[in-house]
Design an enzyme around this catalytic site. Structure first.
Site, PDB file in Angstrom:
ATOM      1  N   ASP A   1      38.574 -29.820   7.149  1.00 54.82           N
ATOM      2  CA  ASP A   1      37.957 -29.456   8.299  1.00 54.82           C
ATOM      3  C   ASP A   1      36.650 -30.586   8.262  1.00 54.82           C
ATOM      4  O   ASP A   1      35.690 -30.900   6.984  1.00 54.82           O
ATOM      5  CB  ASP A   1      37.216 -28.324   7.766  1.00 54.82           C
ATOM      6  CG  ASP A   1      36.034 -27.598   8.368  1.00 54.82           C
ATOM      7  OD1 ASP A   1      35.910 -28.362   9.287  1.00 54.82           O
ATOM      8  OD2 ASP A   1      36.269 -26.242   9.150  1.00 54.82           O
TER       9      ASP A   1
ATOM     10  N   HIS B   1      44.003 -20.002  11.559  1.00 53.34           N
ATOM     11  CA  HIS B   1      44.091 -20.994  10.862  1.00 53.34           C
ATOM     12  C   HIS B   1      42.807 -20.219   9.508  1.00 53.34           C
ATOM     13  O   HIS B   1      42.211 -18.795   9.717  1.00 53.34           O
ATOM     14  CB  HIS B   1      42.879 -21.668  11.123  1.00 53.34           C
ATOM     15  CG  HIS B   1      41.896 -21.740  12.114  1.00 53.34           C
ATOM     16  ND1 HIS B   1      41.913 -21.376  13.471  1.00 53.34           N
ATOM     17  CD2 HIS B   1      40.053 -22.409  11.983  1.00 53.34           C
ATOM     18  CE1 HIS B   1      40.385 -21.667  14.266  1.00 53.34           C
ATOM     19  NE2 HIS B   1      40.178 -21.845  12.688  1.00 53.34           N
ATOM     20  N   PHE B   2      43.178 -20.420   8.080  1.00 52.20           N
ATOM     21  CA  PHE B   2      42.653 -19.822   7.828  1.00 52.20           C
ATOM     22  C   PHE B   2      41.610 -21.334   6.911  1.00 52.20           C
ATOM     23  O   PHE B   2      41.966 -21.935   6.529  1.00 52.20           O
ATOM     24  CB  PHE B   2      43.598 -19.754   6.101  1.00 52.20           C
ATOM     25  CG  PHE B   2      43.576 -18.485   6.422  1.00 52.20           C
ATOM     26  CD1 PHE B   2      42.724 -16.865   5.735  1.00 52.20           C
ATOM     27  CD2 PHE B   2      44.689 -18.274   7.209  1.00 52.20           C
ATOM     28  CE1 PHE B   2      43.792 -15.949   5.812  1.00 52.20           C
ATOM     29  CE2 PHE B   2      45.130 -16.920   7.336  1.00 52.20           C
ATOM     30  CZ  PHE B   2      45.203 -16.401   6.977  1.00 52.20           C
ATOM     31  N   HIS B   3      40.012 -21.010   6.020  1.00 51.32           N
ATOM     32  CA  HIS B   3      38.886 -21.412   5.856  1.00 51.32           C
ATOM     33  C   HIS B   3      39.153 -21.468   3.672  1.00 51.32           C
ATOM     34  O   HIS B   3      39.407 -20.298   3.868  1.00 51.32           O
ATOM     35  CB  HIS B   3      37.656 -21.313   6.428  1.00 51.32           C
ATOM     36  CG  HIS B   3      37.643 -21.696   7.667  1.00 51.32           C
ATOM     37  ND1 HIS B   3      36.761 -22.904   8.447  1.00 51.32           N
ATOM     38  CD2 HIS B   3      38.193 -21.106   8.887  1.00 51.32           C
ATOM     39  CE1 HIS B   3      36.544 -23.173   9.306  1.00 51.32           C
ATOM     40  NE2 HIS B   3      37.700 -21.432  10.305  1.00 51.32           N
TER      41      HIS B   3
END
Length: 142
Positions: free
Chosen positions: A33, A102-104
């Site tokens: 990120d 999306h996955f963080h």
């Protein structure tokens, strides 16, 4: 919700924008990120065009969550002493700002209190360093 192929993650998938890629599989892309909440903050996205969890195929979702688990385990190895937050948002009402599912995956220490998106971009050297740490940790789960 219809899928916008001009979103930033679609552009990263097509190679139109740069990213600090941690790992690419047949079905997913994992990268850092650029506005991290913590060192090692990674994103895992599907290659299937899906704006949210409601619109992804079951097969693509299985592949995606399997990769999220691998990245979470790698983050735990790469950032010992931290817990791991896995965050996924659906819709602007929930705080989603990029409409590609999306996955963080975020290493998190005790007392860390933060929202879902960073306020400032990280420097390139820092992103590259943390991408390398996660790459090395992911190699142990091959």
């Amino acid at each position: 919700m219809s899928y916008d192929p001009a979103n930033i993650f679609a552009r990263i998938l097509r190679g139109e924008l740069p990213a600090h890629v941690v790992e690419e599989t047949e079905h997913t892309l994992t990268f850092m990120d650029i506005m991290p909440k913590a060192n090692g903050h990674a994103l895992v996205i599907p290659k299937e065009d899906a704006p949210n969890i409601y619109d992804i195929s079951d097969g693509a979702l299985r592949n995606l969550i399997t990769q999220v688990k691998r990245v979470a385990k790698a983050s735990k190895l790469a950032y010992p002493g931290n817990g791991i937050r896995v965050i996924q948002l659906n819709g602007s009402e929930a705080g989603q700002s990029v409409f590609h599912l999306h996955f963080h995956v975020i290493p998190s220490a005790d007392g860390m209190n933060f929202g879902f998106h960073g306020g400032a971009s990280a420097d390139e050297a820092s992103l590259a360093e943390h991408a390398q740490r996660l790459k090395q940790a992911l190699a142990t789960f091959a």
